[in-house]
Design an enzyme around this catalytic site. Structure first.
Site, mmCIF file in Angstrom:
data_model
loop_
_atom_site.group_PDB
_atom_site.id
_atom_site.type_symbol
_atom_site.label_atom_id
_atom_site.label_comp_id
_atom_site.label_asym_id
_atom_site.label_seq_id
_atom_site.Cartn_x
_atom_site.Cartn_y
_atom_site.Cartn_z
ATOM 1 N N SER A 172 73.449 33.939 48.258
ATOM 2 C CA SER A 172 74.401 33.391 47.160
ATOM 3 C C SER A 172 73.455 32.137 46.538
ATOM 4 O O SER A 172 72.416 32.395 46.009
ATOM 5 C CB SER A 172 75.636 32.962 47.450
ATOM 6 O OG SER A 172 76.584 32.952 46.512
ATOM 7 N N TRP A 263 81.190 39.227 41.117
ATOM 8 C CA TRP A 263 80.827 37.942 40.603
ATOM 9 C C TRP A 263 79.297 37.839 40.538
ATOM 10 O O TRP A 263 78.570 37.099 39.456
ATOM 11 C CB TRP A 263 81.204 37.089 41.294
ATOM 12 C CG TRP A 263 81.421 35.608 40.734
ATOM 13 C CD1 TRP A 263 80.726 34.497 41.374
ATOM 14 C CD2 TRP A 263 81.719 35.105 39.648
ATOM 15 N NE1 TRP A 263 80.872 33.303 40.320
ATOM 16 C CE2 TRP A 263 81.489 33.829 39.482
ATOM 17 C CE3 TRP A 263 82.547 35.610 38.445
ATOM 18 C CZ2 TRP A 263 81.961 32.968 38.251
ATOM 19 C CZ3 TRP A 263 82.692 34.661 37.228
ATOM 20 C CH2 TRP A 263 82.459 33.516 37.270
ATOM 21 N N HIS A 294 80.716 40.052 49.103
ATOM 22 C CA HIS A 294 79.730 38.726 49.176
ATOM 23 C C HIS A 294 79.548 38.273 50.340
ATOM 24 O O HIS A 294 80.443 37.339 50.836
ATOM 25 C CB HIS A 294 80.369 37.720 48.135
ATOM 26 C CG HIS A 294 79.399 36.569 47.671
ATOM 27 N ND1 HIS A 294 78.467 36.883 46.846
ATOM 28 C CD2 HIS A 294 79.387 35.403 47.982
ATOM 29 C CE1 HIS A 294 77.802 35.650 46.776
ATOM 30 N NE2 HIS A 294 78.331 34.778 47.321
#
Ligand code: GCU
Length: 307
Positions: A172, A263, A294
């Site tokens: 991330s 996202w 995620h």
């Protein structure tokens, strides 16, 4: 939107428009062994904790590191990674047994010990220790990943590490940092991005997921302030992220995406990999899209390290 072409000198453009200029200097000055446990993890790995101090122009920065390395056997290639929640949390969060069984050592540190993840940090991190440079927190974390490699290099041989085959990996926001570290530090043989999304492995010019407006509004401290001028103007940005991936070539890159991680725009990540592919040799860049959301999962680690 058409993509800017692959070309040589894009790193300076990425420096100027997005991540900022990493200053020179900042050297490991002290590495103190705090504890060592031999044969933890079913006898397969040794666990060492160090406290590292880096001398920077305006002062010292100290942080804690945690190393797992396969017990005995050949020198292990080392994977360096910053973690989100502290070194102890990785004892349950990272699949150390599997990684060590695969023959890798892992060296980690908590990212906020290097640079606070805060637009108005209560105390300065590494960015406060250099005179007036404009660099964002992502670049500061990338700097930290290079310092982890410095630390691994001081242990090279001594503790069975092989820094000639070093891996930098991140998830991330820390996947964005891993990519920038991989671009800037040629000692990394393999760079792994996990769900790094906007300003990581996904294309700005592929609509979907986070965009420049959203990321610069919530996380202005991650980048140079002038990056926000591209909010809503993705097509005017002089670069796109396939060029970032390509600038790591001929060293290897592996990008992990997750199907439900909208996202981070998995399709934008896949397209960036495909657009970067001509810069690499046949096996120079790899990609997977796995089911789920995620997170940096065991499957991501294992596929990336197998690559
Ligand atoms: C937020 C942010 C992303 C980032 C993510 C993370 O969702 O918008 O850009 O990658 O946090 O670091 O988990």
């Amino acid at each position: 939107m058409p993509l800017p072409p692959l070309g040589p000198d894009v790193v300076e453009e990425f420096t100027r428009t997005i991540y900022g200029r990493t200053p020179d200097g900042g050297k490991l000055s002290e590495l103190v062994l705090q504890s060592r446990e031999d044969g933890v993890l079913d006898g397969a790995a040794d666990r060492l904790r160090h406290r590292a101090t880096v001398a920077c122009p305006l002062g010292d920065l100290s942080f804690d590191t945690l190393l797992h390395l396969p017990s005995g056997g050949d020198a292990a290639p080392v994977a360096v990674i910053l973690n989100f929640d502290g070194n102890d949390q990785t004892l349950t969060g990272f699949p150390y047994e599997k990684i060590v069984q695969a023959g890798y050592a892992v060296l980690t540190a908590h990212y906020q010990q290097l640079e606070p993840d805060d637009p108005n940090p209560p105390a300065p991190g590494v960015r406060g220790l250099f005179p007036a440079e404009s660099w964002g927190a992502v670049a500061a974390w990338a700097w930290g990943l290079s310092r982890l490699l410095d630390i691994a290099a001081t242990l090279d041989g001594l503790d069975g590490l092989d820094v000639g085959r070093a891996v930098v990996i991140g998830h991330s926001r820390l996947g964005k940092a891993a990519l920038w570290a991989g671009v800037r530090d040629e000692r990394f043989a393999l760079t792994v991005s996990n769900d790094s999304g906007c300003c990581g492995a996904s294309l700005f010019r592929h609509p979907g997921g986070e965009d420049i407006e959203a990321i610069t509004r919530r996380f202005p401290h991650w980048f140079v302030p002038s990056f926000a001028q591209y909010a809503g103007k993705e097509d005017e940005l002089p670069v796109d992220q396939h060029q970032l991936l390509a600038s790591i070539a001929p060293r290897r890159v592996y990008v992990c995406s997750a199907e439900d991680d909208a996202w981070a725009d998995p399709e934008g990540e896949r397209l960036a990999v495909e657009a970067a592919r001509p810069a690499f040799g046949p096996d120079g860049i790899g990609y997977h899209l796995r089911p789920g959301g995620h997170a940096l999962l065991e499957e991501d680690w294992m596929k990336a390290l197998a690559f």
